[in-house]
Enzyme design. Structure first.
Site, PDB file in Angstrom:
ATOM      1  N   GLU A  11     -20.581   0.806  21.026  1.00 29.97           N
ATOM      2  CA  GLU A  11     -21.568   1.071  19.969  1.00 29.97           C
ATOM      3  C   GLU A  11     -22.155   2.481  20.031  1.00 29.97           C
ATOM      4  O   GLU A  11     -22.696   2.965  19.036  1.00 29.97           O
ATOM      5  CB  GLU A  11     -22.672   0.011  20.021  1.00 29.97           C
ATOM      6  N   TYR A  64       0.832  -1.200   0.000  1.00 26.88           N
ATOM      7  CA  TYR A  64       0.000   0.000   0.000  1.00 26.88           C
ATOM      8  C   TYR A  64       0.868   1.253   0.000  1.00 26.88           C
ATOM      9  O   TYR A  64       1.874   1.305   0.705  1.00 26.88           O
ATOM     10  CB  TYR A  64      -0.895   0.030   1.252  1.00 26.88           C
TER      11      TYR A  64
END
Ligand SMILES: [Zn+2]
Ligand SMILES: [Zn+2]
Length: 444
Positions: A421, A346
């Site tokens: 969350e 990458y």
């Protein structure tokens, strides 16, 4: 940064204009408030999606269930949907009711060959095939959260599409962590690069692209930096060949083990003496070394693998060359040979400076905790490939629960990696707000 040369003319104009018009502005206040309300409304659904995806993780290029879930959702929203781009990738196109340019939002969908401990009611018990071997699979990098947040952003933006001045491209990408089917040196691309090779931006090229990554940090906090943000990554292989013989008579051998030790030591000055570290930090790690079969046998061959990380393409090229020269010459001096391979993985992920300046006030409106002081990341991201094509902006979302110290939290890729969350609605809001803000700005 080379990205500037790739800016479409109209985008350059308005980005330049934004610099002279004082600090960049976000979308109109009422539009951001609308996004906030709509994101709050979809929060429970977002969490349900995240749990479902978390419980059913899939390895790179095998994300068929996840892709089907995403595609079905985007179709239900009435989007034009393309599937099987880059094998399992899904792209949704949302055309706003007003004319304007295109902006892209990206999420990655793949999980890791990591075994999840028991505990969460939706913990993964899934297994997958990793290069032909059955292995436990877990969303240990939080890509389940990325996918669910982008599904929620798609929901939110669809609900307000009549007022959106342009087009939003939703990219759900496979294999950010690499393919689980082909090795990097087998000559085939995967993930972002493969999607681009298969024409992702051919019909419709976005003017900007955004992505977020969850990581340990105060829950709901957003952070980013300008310019180089995540490292380039190259895979290093060094095979040292000597002459096999008796361990008691090394003068009749060429010892690849001693030579390998010299090479490892000799690679340290590539970083400490040759690389200009003011231009870019550099990491060279030898992560595996294999050779030999017994205590009294000098083996024929030693194989080493490693990784190279930099934050500058020029430094990256130089380090690769220096490693090759050092290893070959050290081996030669010992009468051995070294074959060196540097396989590009990458590029450096670079946040476009003007785009970053444009988006900072948007993120500051999205959360109370927003900072442009994110640390350089030693990890890499194939988002870098998109950001080589169009201006890109990549930022981080903290997901450590409030009762935990982020510094103590398990890092990404650890089986204990935990996502609070409550942070997810912030990520979804950020993505939707950035897309709309960009399009509004472009229309000014
Ligand atoms: Zn990862
Ligand atoms: Zn990741």
């Amino acid at each position: 940064m080379t990205c500037h040369q790739l800016l479409p003319f109209s985008a350059s104009l308005f980005l330049a204009a934004s610099l002279f018009a004082g600090p960049a502005q976000a979308a109109p206040e009422e539009v951001l408030a609308d996004i906030r309300n709509r994101t709050d409304a979809v929060e429970q659904q977002l969490i349900a999606w995240r749990r479902d995806i978390h419980q059913h993780p899939e390895l790179g290029e095998q994300e068929t269930r996840t892709a089907a879930l995403v595609a079905e959702h985007l179709r239900e929203l009435g989007m034009e949907v393309r599937t099987e781009i880059g094998r399992t990738g899904v792209v949704g196109i949302l055309k706003g009711g007003q004319p304007g340019p295109t902006v892209a939002l990206r999420a990655d969908m793949d999980a890791l060959p990591v075994e999840e401990p028991e505990g969460l009611p939706f913990a993964s018990q899934a297994t997958g095939t990793y290069f032909g071997e059955e292995t436990p699979v877990m969303h240990a990098c939080g890509h389940d959260a990325h996918t669910a947040m982008l599904m929620a952003a798609a929901d939110v933006l669809t609900g307000m599409k009549e007022d959106i001045p342009g087009t939003v491209m939703f990219i759900f990408q496979p294999a950010e962590e690499g393919s689980s089917l082909v090795q990097p040196d087998e000559g085939r691309s995967w993930g972002a690069k493969l999607m681009l090779e298969e024409g992702l931006f051919e019909d419709q090229k976005p003017e900007a692209i955004f992505a977020v990554h969850v990581m340990p940090g105060r829950s709901g906090a957003l952070s980013w930096r300008t310019g180089p943000s995540l490292a380039s990554s190259d895979m290093l292989g060094i095979n040292v060949t000597g002459k096999q013989g008796h361990g008691g008579m090394p003068w009749d051998t060429v010892d690849p083990i001693v030579t390998s030790a010299q090479i490892i030591t000799g690679l340290q000055p590539v970083v400490s003496r040759k690389a200009n570290l003011t231009q870019s930090p550099v990491v060279v790690t030898i992560g595996s070394i294999h050779g030999g079969s017994g205590p009294n046998i000098v083996p024929e061959r030693v194989e080493m693998t490693g990784t190279i990380r930099t934050y500058d393409e020029e430094v990256r090229a130089q380090v690769g060359r220096d490693i090759k020269t050092s290893a070959e010459k050290i081996a030669e001096s010992a009468g051995a040979t070294a074959e060196v391979s540097v396989t590009p993985m990458y590029p450096t992920t670079v946040n476009d400076a003007e785009l970053t300046e444009l988006m900072a006030p948007v993120l500051e409106q999205v959360t109370e905790s927003a900072t442009a002081q994110a640390q350089l990341q030693g990890a890499s991201e194939d988002f870098a490939f998109y950001a080589q094509e169009v201006p890109g902006f990549y930022f981080f979302l903290g997901v450590t629960p409030p009762d935990q110290d982020p510094a103590e939290a398990a890092p990404n890729h650890n089986p204990e990696f935990f996502v609070d969350e409550d942070a997810l609605v912030v990520g979804a809001r950020a993505m939707a707000s950035m897309a709309v803000s960009y399009l509004h700005k472009a229309g000014e």
